[in-house]
Design a protein around this motif. Structure first.
Motif, PDB file in Angstrom:
ATOM      1  N   ILE A 123      -5.170  -3.399  -2.228  1.00  0.00           N
ATOM      2  CA  ILE A 123      -5.227  -5.208  -1.329  1.00  0.00           C
ATOM      3  C   ILE A 123      -5.996  -5.283  -2.021  1.00  0.00           C
ATOM      4  O   ILE A 123      -7.227  -4.561  -1.872  1.00  0.00           O
ATOM      5  CB  ILE A 123      -4.951  -3.372   0.198  1.00  0.00           C
ATOM      6  CG1 ILE A 123      -3.760  -3.601  -0.073  1.00  0.00           C
ATOM      7  CG2 ILE A 123      -5.485  -5.215   1.384  1.00  0.00           C
ATOM      8  CD1 ILE A 123      -4.175  -2.892   1.883  1.00  0.00           C
ATOM      9  N   MET A 152      -7.980  -9.195   3.563  1.00  0.00           N
ATOM     10  CA  MET A 152      -7.484  -8.951   4.501  1.00  0.00           C
ATOM     11  C   MET A 152      -7.981  -9.765   5.501  1.00  0.00           C
ATOM     12  O   MET A 152      -9.243  -9.863   5.510  1.00  0.00           O
ATOM     13  CB  MET A 152      -7.311  -7.208   5.112  1.00  0.00           C
ATOM     14  CG  MET A 152      -7.337  -6.154   4.225  1.00  0.00           C
ATOM     15  SD  MET A 152      -6.883  -4.512   4.961  1.00  0.00           S
ATOM     16  CE  MET A 152      -5.231  -4.187   5.979  1.00  0.00           C
ATOM     17  N   ARG A 197     -12.947  -2.721   7.129  1.00  0.00           N
ATOM     18  CA  ARG A 197     -12.211  -1.908   6.868  1.00  0.00           C
ATOM     19  C   ARG A 197     -12.007  -0.445   6.163  1.00  0.00           C
ATOM     20  O   ARG A 197     -13.336  -0.341   5.667  1.00  0.00           O
ATOM     21  CB  ARG A 197     -11.116  -3.179   5.447  1.00  0.00           C
ATOM     22  CG  ARG A 197     -12.051  -3.800   4.299  1.00  0.00           C
ATOM     23  CD  ARG A 197     -11.843  -4.702   3.138  1.00  0.00           C
ATOM     24  NE  ARG A 197     -10.193  -3.431   2.662  1.00  0.00           N
ATOM     25  CZ  ARG A 197      -9.733  -4.405   1.595  1.00  0.00           C
ATOM     26  NH1 ARG A 197     -10.486  -5.838   1.759  1.00  0.00           N
ATOM     27  NH2 ARG A 197      -9.105  -4.226   1.084  1.00  0.00           N
ATOM     28  N   ASN A 200      -6.024   1.871   4.351  1.00  0.00           N
ATOM     29  CA  ASN A 200      -5.387   1.470   4.107  1.00  0.00           C
ATOM     30  C   ASN A 200      -5.397  -0.164   5.497  1.00  0.00           C
ATOM     31  O   ASN A 200      -4.276  -0.535   6.008  1.00  0.00           O
ATOM     32  CB  ASN A 200      -4.382   0.514   2.898  1.00  0.00           C
ATOM     33  CG  ASN A 200      -4.143   1.048   1.792  1.00  0.00           C
ATOM     34  OD1 ASN A 200      -4.857   0.582   1.623  1.00  0.00           O
ATOM     35  ND2 ASN A 200      -2.873   1.814   1.482  1.00  0.00           N
ATOM     36  N   CYS A 221      -2.374 -10.059  11.609  1.00  0.00           N
ATOM     37  CA  CYS A 221      -2.750  -9.205  10.242  1.00  0.00           C
ATOM     38  C   CYS A 221      -2.339  -9.635   9.335  1.00  0.00           C
ATOM     39  O   CYS A 221      -1.257 -10.145   9.439  1.00  0.00           O
ATOM     40  CB  CYS A 221      -3.179  -7.619  10.955  1.00  0.00           C
ATOM     41  SG  CYS A 221      -3.169  -7.114   8.942  1.00  0.00           S
ATOM     42  N   ALA A 273      -2.529  -9.593   4.604  1.00  0.00           N
ATOM     43  CA  ALA A 273      -2.799  -8.745   3.812  1.00  0.00           C
ATOM     44  C   ALA A 273      -2.903  -9.918   2.780  1.00  0.00           C
ATOM     45  O   ALA A 273      -1.317  -9.356   2.440  1.00  0.00           O
ATOM     46  CB  ALA A 273      -2.651  -7.796   3.635  1.00  0.00           C
TER      47      ALA A 273
END
Length: 124
Positions: free
Chosen positions: A31, A34, A71, A76, A95, A97
């Protein structure tokens, strides 16, 4: 392939605090950034806070000093700690990502995913 599930919204009095969580799951390789966005009735969706894979953060001016994004890469998951909440913080919080996946064509690709949104209401 990838799902973002938010939690932690609700009703809080002015000056109160809430913590939002967003967990990403699915066929995730990694990822990148975010973030949290919000949309109040009759207004456009706006960026609240963002955090890169390396931990760099940026915030909307309206929330600086009150909100903190963090985070947990092992889980994740991204969090938004909201303090000193004001009625103008009332909105649906989403949210977001930027996720790297192995696509069907066997290439690495980055896709943008969104959660379903969680309502935050600040009212006495």
């Amino acid at each position: 392939q990838v799902q973002l599930v938010e939690s932690g919204g609700g009703l809080v009095q002015p000056g109160g605090s809430l913590r939002l969580s967003c967990a990403a799951s699915g066929r995730i390789l990694s990822i990148n950034a975010m973030g949290w966005y919000r949309q109040a009735p009759g207004k456009q969706r706006e960026l609240v806070a963002k955090i890169t894979g390396g931990g760099s953060t940026n915030y909307a001016d309206s929330v600086k000093g009150r909100f903190t994004i963090s985070r947990d890469n092992a889980k994740n998951t991204v969090y938004l700690h909201m303090n000193s909440l004001k009625p103008e913080d009332t909105a649906v919080y989403y949210c977001n990502a930027d996720v790297r996946v192995l696509a069907a064509d066997r290439h690495l690709r980055d896709y943008d995913y969104w959660g379903q949104g969680t309502q935050v209401t600040v009212s006495s």
